[in-house]
Design a protein around this motif. Structure first.
Motif, PDB file in Angstrom:
ATOM      1  N   LYS A  19      83.015  15.679  45.918  1.00  0.00           N
ATOM      2  CA  LYS A  19      81.874  16.723  45.662  1.00  0.00           C
ATOM      3  C   LYS A  19      82.358  17.855  45.273  1.00  0.00           C
ATOM      4  CE  LYS A  19      77.205  17.785  47.785  1.00  0.00           C
ATOM      5  NZ  LYS A  19      76.562  17.370  48.858  1.00  0.00           N
ATOM      6  N   MET A  20      83.301  18.195  45.985  1.00  0.00           N
ATOM      7  CA  MET A  20      84.118  19.544  45.811  1.00  0.00           C
ATOM      8  C   MET A  20      84.631  19.640  44.223  1.00  0.00           C
ATOM      9  SD  MET A  20      87.326  21.030  47.718  1.00  0.00           S
ATOM     10  CE  MET A  20      89.022  20.581  46.632  1.00  0.00           C
ATOM     11  N   LEU A  21      85.150  18.518  43.796  1.00  0.00           N
ATOM     12  CA  LEU A  21      85.718  18.365  42.536  1.00  0.00           C
ATOM     13  C   LEU A  21      84.688  18.195  41.357  1.00  0.00           C
ATOM     14  CD1 LEU A  21      88.941  16.273  43.015  1.00  0.00           C
ATOM     15  CD2 LEU A  21      88.808  18.746  43.295  1.00  0.00           C
ATOM     16  N   ASN A  22      83.405  18.134  41.836  1.00  0.00           N
ATOM     17  CA  ASN A  22      82.196  17.783  40.725  1.00  0.00           C
ATOM     18  C   ASN A  22      82.541  16.407  40.270  1.00  0.00           C
ATOM     19  OD1 ASN A  22      80.062  18.173  39.717  1.00  0.00           O
ATOM     20  ND2 ASN A  22      80.965  19.532  37.894  1.00  0.00           N
ATOM     21  N   LEU A  23      82.680  15.682  41.223  1.00  0.00           N
ATOM     22  CA  LEU A  23      82.819  14.315  40.782  1.00  0.00           C
ATOM     23  C   LEU A  23      81.904  13.339  41.872  1.00  0.00           C
ATOM     24  CD1 LEU A  23      86.661  13.594  40.952  1.00  0.00           C
ATOM     25  CD2 LEU A  23      85.288  13.717  38.913  1.00  0.00           C
ATOM     26  N   PRO A  24      80.567  13.623  41.548  1.00  0.00           N
ATOM     27  CA  PRO A  24      79.650  13.130  42.324  1.00  0.00           C
ATOM     28  C   PRO A  24      79.604  11.641  42.592  1.00  0.00           C
ATOM     29  CG  PRO A  24      78.567  13.701  40.393  1.00  0.00           C
ATOM     30  CD  PRO A  24      79.887  14.109  40.433  1.00  0.00           C
ATOM     31  N   TYR A  25      79.712  11.102  43.785  1.00  0.00           N
ATOM     32  CA  TYR A  25      79.745   9.653  44.032  1.00  0.00           C
ATOM     33  C   TYR A  25      78.463   9.226  44.703  1.00  0.00           C
ATOM     34  CZ  TYR A  25      81.534   5.189  45.283  1.00  0.00           C
ATOM     35  OH  TYR A  25      81.909   3.807  45.566  1.00  0.00           O
ATOM     36  N   PRO A  26      78.270   7.859  44.357  1.00  0.00           N
ATOM     37  CA  PRO A  26      78.662   6.972  43.137  1.00  0.00           C
ATOM     38  C   PRO A  26      78.231   7.701  41.717  1.00  0.00           C
ATOM     39  CG  PRO A  26      77.069   5.708  44.663  1.00  0.00           C
ATOM     40  CD  PRO A  26      77.021   7.112  45.035  1.00  0.00           C
ATOM     41  N   PRO A  27      78.954   7.438  40.821  1.00  0.00           N
ATOM     42  CA  PRO A  27      78.674   8.139  39.590  1.00  0.00           C
ATOM     43  C   PRO A  27      77.481   7.599  39.126  1.00  0.00           C
ATOM     44  CG  PRO A  27      80.760   6.606  39.302  1.00  0.00           C
ATOM     45  CD  PRO A  27      80.144   6.841  40.649  1.00  0.00           C
ATOM     46  N   ILE A  28      76.470   8.136  38.121  1.00  0.00           N
ATOM     47  CA  ILE A  28      75.576   7.658  37.506  1.00  0.00           C
ATOM     48  C   ILE A  28      76.041   7.043  36.177  1.00  0.00           C
ATOM     49  CG2 ILE A  28      73.322   8.114  36.251  1.00  0.00           C
ATOM     50  CD1 ILE A  28      73.004  10.500  38.451  1.00  0.00           C
TER      51      ILE A  28
ATOM     52  N   ARG B 179      73.285  12.801  49.520  1.00  0.00           N
ATOM     53  CA  ARG B 179      74.515  12.883  48.924  1.00  0.00           C
ATOM     54  C   ARG B 179      74.327  12.371  47.499  1.00  0.00           C
ATOM     55  NH1 ARG B 179      77.685   9.440  52.502  1.00  0.00           N
ATOM     56  NH2 ARG B 179      78.984   9.295  50.811  1.00  0.00           N
ATOM     57  N   LEU B 180      73.204  11.521  47.131  1.00  0.00           N
ATOM     58  CA  LEU B 180      73.237  10.885  45.827  1.00  0.00           C
ATOM     59  C   LEU B 180      73.002  11.908  44.808  1.00  0.00           C
ATOM     60  CD1 LEU B 180      71.271   7.670  46.778  1.00  0.00           C
ATOM     61  CD2 LEU B 180      73.800   7.679  45.810  1.00  0.00           C
ATOM     62  N   PRO B 181      73.751  11.834  43.805  1.00  0.00           N
ATOM     63  CA  PRO B 181      73.412  12.960  42.524  1.00  0.00           C
ATOM     64  C   PRO B 181      72.236  12.667  41.745  1.00  0.00           C
ATOM     65  CG  PRO B 181      75.145  11.320  42.056  1.00  0.00           C
ATOM     66  CD  PRO B 181      74.866  10.915  43.320  1.00  0.00           C
ATOM     67  N   LEU B 182      71.857  13.928  41.334  1.00  0.00           N
ATOM     68  CA  LEU B 182      70.758  13.599  40.346  1.00  0.00           C
ATOM     69  C   LEU B 182      71.500  14.130  38.971  1.00  0.00           C
ATOM     70  CD1 LEU B 182      67.516  15.094  41.682  1.00  0.00           C
ATOM     71  CD2 LEU B 182      67.725  13.078  40.864  1.00  0.00           C
TER      72      LEU B 182
END
Lengths: 358, 190, 538
Positions: free
Chosen positions: B167-176, A240-243
């Motif tokens: 995630k649907m709103l393209n707000l990945p969590y946790p943010p980088i 689930r973590l973003p790249l």
């Protein structure tokens, strides 16, 4: 009954009760727990969910007591805590979710080493085993940058409190000290930062011989990989973590699809503009663009020793010993830093064409 | 993780509900032999069908998968304690209205019938004697608002499972999100 | 039981009280700072989409809690006992730092005309509008002091309407957000004068600030400084019941319930009330005695009157492209072209892009033409969450005598103290002004390329205003018959009792009021220190 006699009886009976408790009840409880394979733990339903998760996790064959401590311990703190929890339970103060406290995390930490010796040793030798004292009492750092709560996002994310509960004074003058001095030599980025022990997965089995080349079926990420997110006080699993999408100016940089890097990026993160090299970003560009962090850095120790020779000189374009050709390759400020070096940095008059076969 | 679309809608609802109920098991505020804290199994089933019409699953998960029923169940034993009677009465009245209009409980209706009925509840035009103590529009208003909270709010409250709406709103969590580094003057080794 | 006598007891540690505590403590006066809430750390109330100052559906993150009800009287005269999460409660954070812990941190100076609206526009029917007894020039040095001591970033040099400043802001503006880059050229094309909003936020290392070293409030700047002097004692979770008076009619101290619920008496040479407009008025009104049967400062029935806040209004624009870049705090660009000189109504307000909207806030917003639920609603949220800009602004409200705080004769809080009772209505001018400003926001968004613009609906004039920007209930003035405190914030009829917070504003500007509250606190403290030399130095 006079007060004296009452007092006497209390003095005699109380220790006797404690003794009886210690002789019969504690071993009994210990037996009960181990006999039921942990299931009896769930009788108290606060830990129903962790039990269920553990039962499906890679650690399903390890008994609760191996990590959480056995009731036969002489550690008074262990018993006191359990009694307090029991009292809270009986009063109906049942938490929605049970969580590990700062101390619990550090206790478990040491028990990981019982099985994962190699990993533990490697981590201990690397930068990620830095202690609270090293991170929070560095006068070099504290004189220039104020300590703040956001430090905890990456350093000691398990600490249950605010920066003013950990270090005093919170200013640039110092001298600084930890309010709880016992934390000084404890690790600030323990195993439980990147590993969720109760996560769904198969037990680890070590193949007798390692295959020479890792095929597409070889597991590269353990199911336990997850980030402990301080804000939610819960884990976010690796998938689930973003790249990030990284940019060099306006150019979109190619980054490795290795999902494990998503853990690295949480702390070795660029500023909001996602520019290469901003903040703590170390995304490789230039000749090393597209490589995963793990192509060079060992996962627990982060060492890079001999990592160049993993690929060079076989893949080198010029055949020079790349580890000695420029000794500034480790310096972030050097134009030849290994994360940013480009062909044009050496071939200032133009990059020669690739020779066939290389 | 996306909901399995191979399951048909009702089977999926059932499976997701069971999982959600299991996740929330334990801290009951009413003793009703149900895995939920507050709801009975029937109430949870009716509510699940409602919230999955309010935020239906499509390419992204819907309200049930995100744990909205669990969210509402939990808040009814916490900050929304005062609304327990509203939910008990309202969910009963939804099923009663459904029975008198279609001869089935709400959860067993076809999807288009559910939507039709919800519109009538929203407009306060549900022809049934079931809404004497509470207007259907008011109850539906609560359910809509609480569904939005459970779906778009913080996962720590029992909904928005795995941060699915973010995630649907393209707000990945946790943010980088790194920090602007102050110069510590010593070059650090890369 | 009475405690060690001090020079000053300050009730409330928000924007006003925090500054006063530091100024008095640094001048060598002994100070007790009483706060009804806690001293929160970022770990106590971790960021939460459903429990924060703006969205309190699951409770108020920073208090007050359910033990503090209020009574609200609606337009038809019905009374409601309401909890702090109710919209009509007018909640302000109850904690060390007060509203400055949870605010958006815009740091506005009022404009020169805001201090003499009555002379500028004439009398307004149905309003008690009056000039301030002080001018912008009186406050200018203290605005500057607030900007430099607490820390403001921004750049208002392109704001041709701003009041003159002697010194620039201490920090440069935050980097422009994508919304800023879209709105800036559009505003210029319309002939407006956009600029970087002054913010109590660090854009470069400056003051000790919040969790991420960004936002400055009184709890992380002046209050720690006050404590460091050794002259100021901060006592949290203390609920003040009343201000005690002597037989000669002077303030003697306060009676309060400490964190264990025990009644304590703190005597002091000077009492400073800084609880924000609703609670400050409530405390004065609850402090009755033989000499002051209607409460302190209330001989002419002005305490609690003229409750104001801001009517917020504007528009949201939906774009065909992304506008979101996750650069906090979101609000970044503003215009002051519409604060004054508009046709057909009095005053106006600034317009600025809004703070980042959290997903639940965005999803629960309803407007005609947007489905409220179902597949259509989900699509709408998914499509526009990252492609929308909201431009909003606070309309300067006209003070209304009947919009007021009283103490309720029946309802008491957890400590047995009569609660605030809110009643009244807004002025017609607020409606005219907000309609005008919504239209201007719409025009700005259209020029910026929004495909669809949805304007805020007309505001309701029912019920009193208030909210986080609450002000006006202890008006500052020269005439004791039409005001509560004098030009130095001293209660007319009690010479050692001060009210130092937004309560003293005769009108509340077309701006977020916090910097003005801070400036007045510096200004009033300077006078307090100068004139009360008798107050022994420690």
């Amino acid at each position: 009954m006079t007060d004296d006699r009452k007092f006497l009886r209390l003095r005699v009976i109380a220790p006797l009760l404690i003794l009886l408790f210690a002789i019969f009840l504690l071993p009994g409880a210990s037996l009960y727990y181990s006999y039921s394979g942990g299931k009896s733990c769930t009788k108290c339903h606060e830990i129903w969910q962790p039990y269920r998760d553990w039962h499906e996790s890679a650690h399903r064959n390890i008994a609760c007591s191996e990590c959480h401590g056995d009731v036969l311990t002489l550690d008074a703190g262990f018993h006191l805590k359990n009694i307090r929890q029991l009292a809270a339970h009986l009063r109906g103060k049942i938490p929605e979710q049970v969580r590990l406290k700062t101390d619990d995390v550090l206790q478990i930490e040491k028990r990981c080493a019982k099985c994962h010796r190699e990993e533990y040793a490697s981590w201990s030798a690397g930068p990620h085993s830095a202690t609270y004292a090293k991170i929070f009492l560095s006068s070099d750092h504290n004189q220039k940058t104020l300590l703040m709560d956001d430090c905890f996002r990456c350093h000691s994310m398990h600490f249950q409190g605010s920066i003013r509960d950990l270090v005093t004074p919170v200013n640039k003058q110092g001298p600084w000290r930890l309010i709880d001095s016992r934390l000084a030599d404890q690790p600030a980025i323990p195993c439980l930062t990147c590993h969720q022990l109760h996560r769904h997965g198969d037990p680890l089995s070590r193949p007798q011989t390692k295959p020479d080349d890792a095929g597409p079926h070889e597991e590269i990420a353990r199911p336990s990989l997850a980030l402990f997110d301080r804000r939610e006080q819960d884990y976010v699993s690796l998938d689930r973590l973003p790249l990030p999408q990284m940019y060099e100016g306006t150019r979109l940089v190619k980054i490795s699809p290795d999902q494990r890097q998503a853990l690295c990026y949480q702390c070795h993160a660029p500023e909001a503009n996602a520019q290469i090299g901003s903040g703590d970003d170390r995304t490789p560009i230039g000749v090393h663009e597209g490589l995963s962090c793990f192509a060079c850095h060992e996962k627990h120790g982060q060492t890079t020793r001999a990592s160049c020779s993993t690929c060079h000189p076989q893949l080198s374009n010029c055949g020079i010993n790349v580890e000695t050709m420029d000794t500034t390759f480790k310096s972030v400020k050097s134009p030849h830093n290994v994360h940013a070096v480009k062909c044009i940095d050496c071939h200032t008059k133009g990059v020669p064409k690739r020779k066939a076969g290389l | 993780m996306q909901p399995t679309l191979r399951l048909n809608r009702r089977a999926f609802l059932q499976a997701a509900l069971t999982a959600a109920a299991a996740a929330g098991a334990g801290v009951a505020c009413s003793r009703n032999g149900s895995p939920w804290r507050f709801f009975t199994l029937d109430q949870a089933r009716t509510l699940a069908s409602m919230v999955d019409q309010i935020i239906p699953p499509d390419q992204d998960a819907g309200a049930v998968w995100a744990g909205v029923v669990n969210y509402i169940d939990r808040q009814l034993c916490g900050p929304y304690q005062a609304l327990q009677e509203t939910y008990r009465y309202g969910l009963g009245a939804v099923d009663q209205t459904s029975q008198s209009n279609y001869g089935k409980v709400f959860a067993d209706l076809q999807s288009h019938q559910q939507i039709e009925l919800l519109h009538r509840l929203e407009e306060g035009k549900a022809p049934s004697g079931a809404w004497k103590q509470l207007s259907s529009a008011e109850f539906f208003g609560y359910v809509v608002d609480h569904t939005m909270q459970g779906f778009y709010g913080d996962p720590r409250h029992g909904g928005n499972r795995e941060g699915v709406s973010w995630k649907m709103l393209n707000l990945p969590y946790p943010p980088i999100r790194g920090r602007v580094r102050s110069d510590l003057s010593k070059p650090r080794s890369g | 039981m009475s405690l060690k006598h001090v020079n000053a007891v300050i009730v409330g540690s928000g924007a006003g009280g925090g500054v006063v505590a530091k100024e008095l403590a640094e001048a060598g006066r002994s100070v007790v700072l009483l706060e009804r809430g806690k001293w929160f750390t970022p770990f106590d109330e971790r960021k939460d989409d459903l429990r924060n100052q703006r969205t309190c559906v699951l409770g108020n993150a920073f208090g007050p809690d359910e033990r503090n009800p209020r009574v609200y009287v609606d337009a038809s005269g019905h009374e409601h006992v309401i909890s702090p999460t109710h919209g009509a409660y007018s909640n302000n954070a109850a904690c060390v730092g007060g509203g400055t812990l949870s605010y958006g941190a815009m740091a506005w100076r009022f404009m020169e005309r805001d201090f003499h609206l009555r002379s500028t526009y004439g009398a307004v029917d149905g309003s008690t509008l009056d000039d301030w007894p002080i001018t912008y020039a009186d406050l200018e040095p203290y605005y500057e002091k607030a900007e430099w001591e607490i820390g403001v970033s921004g750049d208002d040099s392109n704001n041709i309407f701003r009041a003159p400043r002697k010194r620039p802001l201490p920090m440069p503006p935050l980097p422009p957000t994508r919304e800023h880059q879209i709105l800036n050229p559009a505003a210029r094309r319309l002939g407006l004068h956009p600029f970087d909003i002054p913010m109590l936020r660090n854009s470069v290392p400056y003051n000790v600030a919040c969790e991420v070293d960004a936002k400055c409030g009184t709890h992380n700047t002046v209050i720690p400084k006050a404590i460091e002097t050794g002259n100021c004692e901060l006592r949290c979770e203390c609920i003040v019941r009343e201000i005690l008076t002597s037989d000669s009619g002077r303030a003697a101290g306060v009676a309060y319930y400490d964190s264990d619920g025990r009644l304590q008496e703190q005597s002091a040479d000077v009492v400073v009330v800084s609880c924000a407009a609703i609670e400050s008025a409530r405390l004065l009104l609850n402090s009755t005695s033989r000499l002051f049967p209607n409460g302190l400062g209330n001989r002419y029935d002005w305490v609690g009157r003229n409750l104001q806040g801001h009517a917020y209004t504007g528009a949201i624009g939906l774009f065909d492209h992304e506008t979101y870049d996750d650069l906090g705090p979101g609000a970044s660009i503003a215009v002051c072209d519409f604060n004054h000189g508009n046709l057909g109504f009095v005053s106006g307000g600034m317009l600025a892009n809004e703070f980042i909207r959290l997903p639940y806030q965005f999803a629960s917003r309803t407007a005609a033409g947007i489905p409220r639920w179902g597949a259509g609603h989900k699509d709408f949220v998914r499509r526009y969450y990252r492609s929308s800009i909201s431009v909003m602004g606070p309309m300067q409200e006209m003070p209304v005598f009947d919009s007021r705080v009283q103490v309720d004769p029946k309802v008491k809080d957890h400590w047995g103290i009569p609660v605030a009772r809110l009643s009244g209505h807004r002025h017609q001018n607020d409606l005219l002004g907000t309609n005008f400003m919504s239209a201007k926001a719409e025009a700005w968004l259209k020029e910026a390329g929004a495909a669809t613009v949805i304007r805020s609906g007309p505001i309701s004039l029912d019920g009193p205003s208030g909210g986080q920007h609450q002000a006006g209930t202890c008006r500052m003035g020269n005439d004791p018959k039409t005001s509560v405190v004098d030009k130095y914030c001293r209660v007319h009829e009690v010479d050692n009792l001060y009210v130092i917070d937004g309560s003293v504003h005769p009108n509340n500007g077309g701006f977020n009021p916090v910097l003005t509250i801070m400036a007045i606190a510096y200004y009033a403290s300077a006078n307090l220190v100068k004139t009360r030399k008798g107050m022994g130095a420690t």
